[in-house]
Design a protein around this motif. Structure first.
Motif, PDB file in Angstrom:
ATOM      1  N   MET A   1       0.826  -1.211   0.000  1.00 37.65           N
ATOM      2  CA  MET A   1       0.000   0.000   0.000  1.00 37.65           C
ATOM      3  C   MET A   1       0.858   1.259   0.000  1.00 37.65           C
ATOM      4  N   GLY A   2       1.995   1.216   0.707  1.00 42.71           N
ATOM      5  CA  GLY A   2       2.887   2.377   0.714  1.00 42.71           C
ATOM      6  C   GLY A   2       3.385   2.707  -0.688  1.00 42.71           C
ATOM      7  N   GLY A   3       3.811   1.700  -1.407  1.00 42.00           N
ATOM      8  CA  GLY A   3       4.265   1.920  -2.778  1.00 42.00           C
ATOM      9  C   GLY A   3       3.144   2.356  -3.699  1.00 42.00           C
ATOM     10  N   THR A   4       1.976   1.781  -3.514  1.00 42.82           N
ATOM     11  CA  THR A   4       0.832   2.130  -4.357  1.00 42.82           C
ATOM     12  C   THR A   4       0.421   3.581  -4.160  1.00 42.82           C
ATOM     13  N   VAL A   5       0.334   3.999  -2.912  1.00 40.82           N
ATOM     14  CA  VAL A   5      -0.048   5.387  -2.625  1.00 40.82           C
ATOM     15  C   VAL A   5       0.993   6.352  -3.199  1.00 40.82           C
ATOM     16  N   LYS A   6       2.251   5.982  -3.080  1.00 42.01           N
ATOM     17  CA  LYS A   6       3.311   6.839  -3.629  1.00 42.01           C
ATOM     18  C   LYS A   6       3.135   7.021  -5.131  1.00 42.01           C
ATOM     19  N   TYR A   7       2.925   5.919  -5.846  1.00 34.62           N
ATOM     20  CA  TYR A   7       2.791   6.017  -7.300  1.00 34.62           C
ATOM     21  C   TYR A   7       1.494   6.693  -7.710  1.00 34.62           C
ATOM     22  N   LEU A   8       0.442   6.546  -6.911  1.00 37.15           N
ATOM     23  CA  LEU A   8      -0.797   7.265  -7.208  1.00 37.15           C
ATOM     24  C   LEU A   8      -0.620   8.763  -7.039  1.00 37.15           C
ATOM     25  N   THR A   9       0.057   9.177  -5.972  1.00 40.23           N
ATOM     26  CA  THR A   9       0.190  10.611  -5.705  1.00 40.23           C
ATOM     27  C   THR A   9       1.109  11.313  -6.688  1.00 40.23           C
ATOM     28  N   ILE A  10       2.111  10.626  -7.221  1.00 37.29           N
ATOM     29  CA  ILE A  10       3.001  11.300  -8.184  1.00 37.29           C
ATOM     30  C   ILE A  10       2.515  11.127  -9.626  1.00 37.29           C
ATOM     31  N   GLY A  11       1.402  10.442  -9.800  1.00 42.45           N
ATOM     32  CA  GLY A  11       0.805  10.337 -11.126  1.00 42.45           C
ATOM     33  C   GLY A  11       1.376   9.255 -12.019  1.00 42.45           C
ATOM     34  N   LYS A  12       2.153   8.340 -11.475  1.00 45.12           N
ATOM     35  CA  LYS A  12       2.724   7.253 -12.280  1.00 45.12           C
ATOM     36  C   LYS A  12       1.775   6.063 -12.399  1.00 45.12           C
ATOM     37  N   LEU A  13       0.707   6.071 -11.632  1.00 46.53           N
ATOM     38  CA  LEU A  13      -0.285   4.992 -11.678  1.00 46.53           C
ATOM     39  C   LEU A  13      -1.660   5.630 -11.783  1.00 46.53           C
ATOM     40  N   SER A  14      -2.384   5.272 -12.820  1.00 42.18           N
ATOM     41  CA  SER A  14      -3.720   5.850 -13.001  1.00 42.18           C
ATOM     42  C   SER A  14      -4.723   5.148 -12.086  1.00 42.18           C
ATOM     43  N   TRP A  15      -5.805   5.854 -11.793  1.00 42.45           N
ATOM     44  CA  TRP A  15      -6.851   5.269 -10.941  1.00 42.45           C
ATOM     45  C   TRP A  15      -7.476   4.047 -11.599  1.00 42.45           C
ATOM     46  N   GLN A  16      -7.603   4.069 -12.929  1.00 38.15           N
ATOM     47  CA  GLN A  16      -8.192   2.938 -13.630  1.00 38.15           C
ATOM     48  C   GLN A  16      -7.336   1.686 -13.447  1.00 38.15           C
ATOM     49  N   MET A  17      -6.029   1.833 -13.593  1.00 35.27           N
ATOM     50  CA  MET A  17      -5.133   0.689 -13.404  1.00 35.27           C
ATOM     51  C   MET A  17      -5.143   0.225 -11.953  1.00 35.27           C
ATOM     52  N   PHE A  18      -5.184   1.174 -11.030  1.00 38.65           N
ATOM     53  CA  PHE A  18      -5.246   0.826  -9.607  1.00 38.65           C
ATOM     54  C   PHE A  18      -6.493  -0.001  -9.316  1.00 38.65           C
ATOM     55  N   LEU A  19      -7.634   0.462  -9.786  1.00 38.91           N
ATOM     56  CA  LEU A  19      -8.882  -0.263  -9.527  1.00 38.91           C
ATOM     57  C   LEU A  19      -8.882  -1.632 -10.200  1.00 38.91           C
ATOM     58  N   TRP A  20      -8.327  -1.704 -11.408  1.00 37.26           N
ATOM     59  CA  TRP A  20      -8.253  -2.985 -12.124  1.00 37.26           C
ATOM     60  C   TRP A  20      -7.420  -3.992 -11.337  1.00 37.26           C
ATOM     61  N   PHE A  21      -6.220  -3.603 -10.934  1.00 39.71           N
ATOM     62  CA  PHE A  21      -5.346  -4.526 -10.207  1.00 39.71           C
ATOM     63  C   PHE A  21      -5.875  -4.835  -8.816  1.00 39.71           C
ATOM     64  N   ALA A  22      -6.554  -3.874  -8.189  1.00 38.88           N
ATOM     65  CA  ALA A  22      -7.159  -4.137  -6.883  1.00 38.88           C
ATOM     66  C   ALA A  22      -8.260  -5.194  -7.012  1.00 38.88           C
ATOM     67  N   ALA A  23      -9.070  -5.080  -8.057  1.00 35.88           N
ATOM     68  CA  ALA A  23     -10.144  -6.064  -8.264  1.00 35.88           C
ATOM     69  C   ALA A  23      -9.578  -7.443  -8.581  1.00 35.88           C
ATOM     70  N   VAL A  24      -8.594  -7.494  -9.465  1.00 36.85           N
ATOM     71  CA  VAL A  24      -7.973  -8.780  -9.808  1.00 36.85           C
ATOM     72  C   VAL A  24      -7.292  -9.384  -8.581  1.00 36.85           C
ATOM     73  N   GLY A  25      -6.629  -8.563  -7.791  1.00 39.88           N
ATOM     74  CA  GLY A  25      -5.978  -9.046  -6.574  1.00 39.88           C
ATOM     75  C   GLY A  25      -6.968  -9.573  -5.554  1.00 39.88           C
ATOM     76  N   ALA A  26      -8.103  -8.880  -5.414  1.00 40.71           N
ATOM     77  CA  ALA A  26      -9.123  -9.333  -4.467  1.00 40.71           C
ATOM     78  C   ALA A  26      -9.713 -10.671  -4.896  1.00 40.71           C
ATOM     79  N   VAL A  27     -10.025 -10.800  -6.178  1.00 41.05           N
ATOM     80  CA  VAL A  27     -10.571 -12.065  -6.681  1.00 41.05           C
ATOM     81  C   VAL A  27      -9.528 -13.176  -6.558  1.00 41.05           C
ATOM     82  N   GLY A  28      -8.290 -12.881  -6.920  1.00 36.63           N
ATOM     83  CA  GLY A  28      -7.227 -13.884  -6.821  1.00 36.63           C
ATOM     84  C   GLY A  28      -6.962 -14.301  -5.382  1.00 36.63           C
TER      85      GLY A  28
END
Length: 95
Positions: free
Chosen positions: A54-81
Motif C-alpha cells: 500500500m505504501g508503494g501504491t499510494v506513492k505512485y498514485l500521488t506522483i501520477g505514475k499509476l492511473s486510478w483505472q489501473m489501480f482499480l483494475w489490479f485491486a479487483a484482480v488481486g481481491a478475486v485472486g
C-alpha cells in the motif's frame, strides 16, 4: 519470548526499509525461532506485506505514475485472486 518480539520487529522493519523487501521475509524465520505456530507467522507476514504494498501504491498514485483505472483494475484482480487462493485449496485439503 514477548520481550524479544519488539526488538525483533524493529530490527525487521529497519532491515526491510534498508534492503527494500517486505518485513515478512525477515520476521518469518524469527517467528519460527520463537516457536510460533506456522499459521500465525504466515498470517502476520502476509498482513505486513499489505502495508508495504500500500505504501508503494499510494506513492505512485500521488506522483501520477499509476492511473486510478489501473489501480482499480489490479485491486479487483488481486481481491478475486486472493479469495480464490484462500477458498480453492481449502476444498482439496482433507482435515
Amino acid at each position: 519470548s514477548a520481550g524479544m518480539l519488539a526488538p525483533a520487529a524493529v530490527g525487521a522493519g529497519a532491515a526491510a526499509g534498508l534492503l527494500g523487501i517486505g518485513g515478512g521475509m525477515i520476521l518469518g524465520p524469527i517467528f519460527v525461532a520463537l516457536d510460533f505456530q506456522p499459521q500465525v507467522g504466515t498470517a502476520t507476514t502476509g498482513f505486513m506485506i499489505l502495508f508495504t504494498a500500500m505504501g508503494g501504491t499510494v506513492k505512485y498514485l500521488t506522483i501520477g505514475k499509476l492511473s486510478w483505472q489501473m489501480f482499480l483494475w489490479f485491486a479487483a484482480v488481486g481481491a478475486v485472486g486472493g479469495q480464490t487462493g484462500q477458498r480453492l485449496p481449502r476444498g482439496g485439503i482433507p482435515r
